[in-house]
Enzyme design. Structure first.
Site, PDB file in Angstrom:
ATOM      1  N   GLY A 116       0.839  -1.195   0.000  1.00 18.37           N
ATOM      2  CA  GLY A 116       0.000   0.000   0.000  1.00 18.37           C
ATOM      3  C   GLY A 116       0.870   1.240   0.000  1.00 18.37           C
ATOM      4  N   ALA A 117       1.824   1.266   0.936  1.00 18.80           N
ATOM      5  CA  ALA A 117       2.659   2.449   1.096  1.00 18.80           C
ATOM      6  C   ALA A 117       3.840   2.107   1.995  1.00 18.80           C
ATOM      7  CB  ALA A 117       1.850   3.591   1.724  1.00 18.80           C
ATOM      8  N   MET A 118       4.781   3.054   2.111  1.00 19.78           N
ATOM      9  CA  MET A 118       5.944   2.845   2.990  1.00 19.78           C
ATOM     10  C   MET A 118       6.263   4.144   3.715  1.00 19.78           C
ATOM     11  SD  MET A 118       8.380   0.921   4.173  1.00 19.78           S
ATOM     12  CE  MET A 118       9.597   1.549   5.353  1.00 19.78           C
ATOM     13  N   ASN A 164       8.775   5.824   4.778  1.00 19.49           N
ATOM     14  CA  ASN A 164      10.069   6.496   4.762  1.00 19.49           C
ATOM     15  C   ASN A 164       9.946   7.839   5.484  1.00 19.49           C
ATOM     16  OD1 ASN A 164      10.903   4.469   2.833  1.00 19.49           O
ATOM     17  ND2 ASN A 164       9.718   5.636   1.349  1.00 19.49           N
ATOM     18  N   HIS A 197      -1.997   5.537   8.587  1.00 16.60           N
ATOM     19  CA  HIS A 197      -1.092   4.468   9.025  1.00 16.60           C
ATOM     20  C   HIS A 197       0.371   4.912   8.879  1.00 16.60           C
ATOM     21  CE1 HIS A 197       0.225   0.029   8.948  1.00 16.60           C
ATOM     22  NE2 HIS A 197       1.285   0.661   8.504  1.00 16.60           N
ATOM     23  N   GLU A 198       0.707   5.431   7.704  1.00 18.33           N
ATOM     24  CA  GLU A 198       2.103   5.824   7.475  1.00 18.33           C
ATOM     25  C   GLU A 198       2.496   6.973   8.397  1.00 18.33           C
ATOM     26  OE1 GLU A 198       3.561   3.617   5.909  1.00 18.33           O
ATOM     27  OE2 GLU A 198       1.762   2.758   4.992  1.00 18.33           O
ATOM     28  N   HIS A 208       3.452   5.900  11.843  1.00 18.45           N
ATOM     29  CA  HIS A 208       4.818   5.358  11.888  1.00 18.45           C
ATOM     30  C   HIS A 208       5.875   6.432  12.123  1.00 18.45           C
ATOM     31  CE1 HIS A 208       4.633   1.132  10.982  1.00 18.45           C
ATOM     32  NE2 HIS A 208       4.054   1.261   9.806  1.00 18.45           N
ATOM     33  N   GLU A 217       3.961  -2.626  12.995  1.00 18.02           N
ATOM     34  CA  GLU A 217       2.818  -2.652  12.074  1.00 18.02           C
ATOM     35  C   GLU A 217       1.486  -2.703  12.817  1.00 18.02           C
ATOM     36  OE1 GLU A 217       3.114  -1.657   9.366  1.00 18.02           O
ATOM     37  OE2 GLU A 217       5.185  -2.035   8.858  1.00 18.02           O
TER      38      GLU A 217
HETATM   39 ZN   LIG Z   1       3.238   0.027   8.280  1.00 14.93          ZN
END
Ligand SMILES: [Zn+2]
Length: 855
Positions: free
Chosen positions: A266-268, A270, A300-301, A304, A323
């Site tokens: 889905g995504a990261m 960084n 969500h990202e 993080h 996660e």
């Molecule tokens: Zn994640």
């Protein structure tokens, strides 16, 4: 030979020896289409001068290695993805000059040429261990450092990284160099480089701790589809929420979100440079659940940035926590700070289901996995990590209370900012803030696998009042742990609603702590039995629930009378579990869906539940009468489509489902008529993606062939068009289409996303004859696929390319025999084992449906 593996012990030894001061990474992206220049200068200290260690670098041509001015011979020092470093001093400088390889698997530095306009786009993807495909690293999360990137690229490109983008300096020959400022301390896996002819939109967020510059990026050919205003709004809502709740300023200065092509996940997250799959910028109409999911990815990202990036796991043992936390926090934020206030219902209807499913496969594992090395991370990174983990954190929040939970978090961020921590550190913070002992809870929930089933058991007096009531808890034989659950119980009765209708209204709600095999609920004794008794009302618990006979009857005869969408989600979930567990005939579930989905209001419910029903029809139903059930399903969907409110999500969903289900002559004629416009459904726009859905249905039904697919591709010369065309081709019920498709799937040159679309389309129900040869081909390929295709692409093929549609006892025997003899990699065996378990489950469910068909 370590290959590309790295063990936890090796990482611990290296972390004990080294402190990394800085990386300077010079990348030259002007040297060709296959490789790029990569020069890394690594400064680090060593606690034991004279000692040896190694740096990591994968798939590179190394030209020069210099350690403290000493030249090392790459021919001997660079082997097996490692650079041997001997005779370390207290302070060291390592310089490695190399050429690295662009990837087409979405791992490392991915290179993409847009077929729409031939423009070039690059992005990096490093988690778990792939920064070492782009520069020389100490590839482990607890060797944090500052990173200084210098990137040479064509002067008309955008180049984005973790630090704010500097003014590029001319470097001659149409190139320029971007000299980024050093980053704050971070782990290698969240560093990033994104470069190419990206379109850029800038904005700023004014928050309680100051201003954060925001950037949004996409390919030029997607500019018209980037709904920047909406994306910026969601981003600002999320920042406002997390800054307030976490009480810690956003640590990475600026926040760019880049929508990139051929993306695996889905995504990261960084740091300050989030990459997301660019399918999230849709060119065609999408239902609300699509935007609900996209919002959860954005939140969500962002979660993080604090949990994972500011405070980072020491080793991948705590990847689950990283996660699970981001998952839990993203729904929390979505429900409280964005338009998707019913996000937890969506979680119950969609995401949580994937956790339950994964937990009942033979590959299930404790949430807190024992990741002794990188190979173990690969096998333990799944929906247990995300969906079950988030569900269990939700239960933990119910267990300790939200306020103490947040107080513990805040302390955890302050105590470990810019450093590394373990789950024990978090647990200790939560124990202090909540005053509850949590070690026992953690053992029971995190260190064991499997899902419990909770069912009501009771006796009634002559007037229909409970004289006893217990919650019975059971566990599967292989995973016998019984757990403590904070459990809601709801009692619903029928009451007159508007205009002669009847509603199911909650009369009473209570919460109890369930423990052991049987928990008596004294509070219910003397209460009148309701029309519907719902265990896990409010959905705090992670458990399968069963409905008693009367409640099931109430649900089946009128689920839509239940006003509360979360309560309905629990009933949908319970009946789906019962279907999968061979306690409810597939035909009953299908009829429940047909009768109630038209009035379901939850966006995820509307989208996901028809997918489950289609599976019930094609996999879980009695084979002897499947044709009739298929016809009933097809006709029911047609009726739902025509009855749906014009331009509603229901209408779009039923159109898609009908395209997947229509196999009769009349049904296929409908699809063709929808496509050419001779059949119009008021409010239904047949846009490009819906056209492909109809064409794929027609191809699967044998009505359309390559000629029609080629013609559509002429109209749609985008990467998305190419992927959809590939999926439509392999859907055809011919031996030739399957053979060509399988060959392309096995070909390392086929791009990752194209391959994925084909795998998801090739082995269809009702095409047994042409699918039959692929069980052996699958087993033949399983031994080498990870080597030839790379881990991610191979995993998709192994997971979704198992021909489940061929469910039979012979298939089970054959795969078990293969498993007993094979030396295929563990990850490959895992998917075969899962496939066979799904088939065994299907055969049981079929038997249950056969009994109902005969009744
Ligand atoms: Zn994640």
């Amino acid at each position: 030979m370590p290959g590309t593996n790295l063990t936890r012990d090796e990482a611990a030894t290296r972390a004990a020896l080294l402190d990394v001061t800085s990386y300077t990474v010079e990348l030259d992206l002007t040297t060709g289409e296959k490789t790029f220049g990569s020069t890394t200068t690594l400064e680090f200290s060593c606690r034991e001068p004279g000692a040896s260690t190694f740096a990591d670098l994968v798939d590179a041509t190394v030209h020069e290695i210099t350690l403290n001015g000493r030249s090392l011979d790459p021919a001997t020092a660079y082997a097996d993805s490692r650079i041997a470093l001997d005779g370390l001093e207290a302070d060291n400088v390592l310089v490695v000059r190399a050429d690295c390889t662009y990837s087409h698997t979405g791992e490392g530095l991915h290179r993409f040429v847009d077929p729409a306009d031939q423009r070039v786009y690059l992005y990096s993807q490093f988690e778990v261990p792939d920064a070492r495909r782009v520069f020389t690293t100490f590839e482990q999360p607890d060797l944090k450092s500052s990173f200084t990137f210098q990137v040479t690229a064509p002067e008309h490109w955008k180049v984005v990284s973790n630090s704010p983008t500097p003014q590029p300096e001319p470097a001659g020959n149409g190139a320029a160099v971007w000299r980024f400022e050093p980053t704050v301390r971070m782990s290698t896996y969240i560093t990033a480089i994104v470069a190419g002819e990206y379109h850029e939109v800038l904005d700023t967020y004014e928050g309680k701790f100051g201003t954060i510059p925001l950037g949004h990026y996409c390919r030029q050919s997607l500019v018209e589809h980037m709904d920047t205003e909406e994306l910026v709004r969601t981003t600002k809502q999320s920042f406002g929420f997390f800054e307030e709740k976490f009480d810690f300023p956003y640590p990475f200065g600026k926040y760019d979100q880049l929508y990139v092509p051929e993306y695996n996940m889905g995504a990261m997250e960084n740091a300050g440079c989030v990459t997301l799959r660019d399918e999230y910028l849709p060119r065609s109409r999408q239902p609300r659940s699509f935007y609900e999911f996209r919002t959860s990815v954005i939140t969500h990202e962002m979660a993080h940035m604090w949990f994972g990036n500011l405070v980072t796991m020491k080793w991948w043992d705590d990847l689950w926590l990283n996660e699970s936390f981001a998952e839990w926090a993203c729904y929390w934020c979505e429900a409280e700070a964005t338009d998707f206030t019913d996000a937890w219902t969506g979680f119950a209807n969609a995401r949580k289901q994937t956790g339950y499913r994964a937990d009942q496969l033979p590959s299930t594992h404790p949430i807190a996995a024992d990741n002794v090395d990188l190979h173990a991370v690969e096998v333990n990174f799944d929906m247990i990590t995300y969906a079950k983990g988030a569900s269990v954190l939700k239960q933990l929040v119910a267990w300790v209370g939200l306020e103490p939970f947040v107080a513990g978090l805040r302390q955890y961020f302050k105590d470990h900012a810019f450093g590394n921590a373990t789950f024990d550190d978090l647990l200790a913070a939560l124990e202090r803030s909540s005053g509850r002992e949590l070690q026992g809870w953690a053992r029971e929930w995190l260190q064991t696998a499997g899902v419990n089933t909770l069912r009501p058991s009771f006796e009634l007096d002559d007037e229909g009042r409970y004289t006893s009531f217990t919650v019975e808890q059971s566990a599967p034989a292989d995973y016998p742990t019984l757990r403590r659950h904070r459990l809601g119980i709801g009692l619903y009765d029928a009451e007159p609603g508007e205009a002669g209708t009847e509603r199911l209204v909650r009369r009473h709600y209570l919460e109890v702590d369930v423990e052991g095999a049987s928990t008596a609920v004294a509070e219910l004794v003397g209460k009148r039995q309701p029309a519907l008794l719902l265990l896990n009302d409010e959905d705090h618990a992670y458990a399968k629930i069963r409905l008693d006979e009367r409640s099931l009857d109430t649900a089946v005869t009128g689920l839509s009378r239940l006003d509360d969408s979360l309560a309905r989600a629990l009933v949908w979930g319970a009946t789906w579990d019962m279907t999968r567990d061979a306690e409810l005939p597939a035909r009953d579930f299908v009829r429940l869906v047909l009768a109630n989905i038209g009035t379901e209001t939850d966006s995820w419910g509307v989208t996901r539940i028809p997918v489950s029903a289609a599976m019930a029809v094609n996999l879980y139903s009695d084979p002897g009468s499947r044709a009739e059930l298929r016809a009933e399903w097809e006709a029911g969907l047609r009726e739902l489509l025509l009855a749906a409110e014009p331009a509603s999500d229901h209408q779009l969903t039923f159109a898609r489902a009908y395209a997947g289900a229509a196999r009769s002559e009349a049904g296929l004629a409908d699809l063709e008529a929808l496509l050419d416009g001779s059949l119009q459904v008021e409010g239904l726009v047949v846009d490009q993606d819906l056209r492909w859905t109809l064409i794929t249905g027609l191809a699967a039904g044998g009505r359309f062939g390559d000629a029609q697919i080629d013609a559509e591709l002429e109209r749609d010369r985008t990467i998305s068009g190419q992927e959809k065309a590939a999926a439509a081709r392999v859907a055809q019920p011919t031996a030739e289409a399957k053979a060509l498709g399988w060959e392309a799937i096995m070909d390392p040159a086929t791009p990752n996303e194209t391959s994925r679309e084909m795998v998801l389309s090739i082995f269809r129900a009702g095409q047994d004859e042409v699918v039959a040869p692929y069980l052996e081909k699958y087993l033949d390929a399983a031994g080498t696929l990870i080597d030839t295709l790379g881990f991610h692409k191979a995993s998709i093929v192994l997971e979704h390319g198992f021909p489940k549609a061929l469910a039979s006892p012979e298939l089970v025997d054959r795969v078990e025999q293969w498993l007993a003899a094979t030396d295929a990699p563990k990850a490959a065996q895992r998917y075969a084992r899962e496939g066979v378990a799904d088939v065994v489950r299907a055969l049981d469910a079929q038997a249950c449906d056969t009994r109902a068909a005969g009744a």
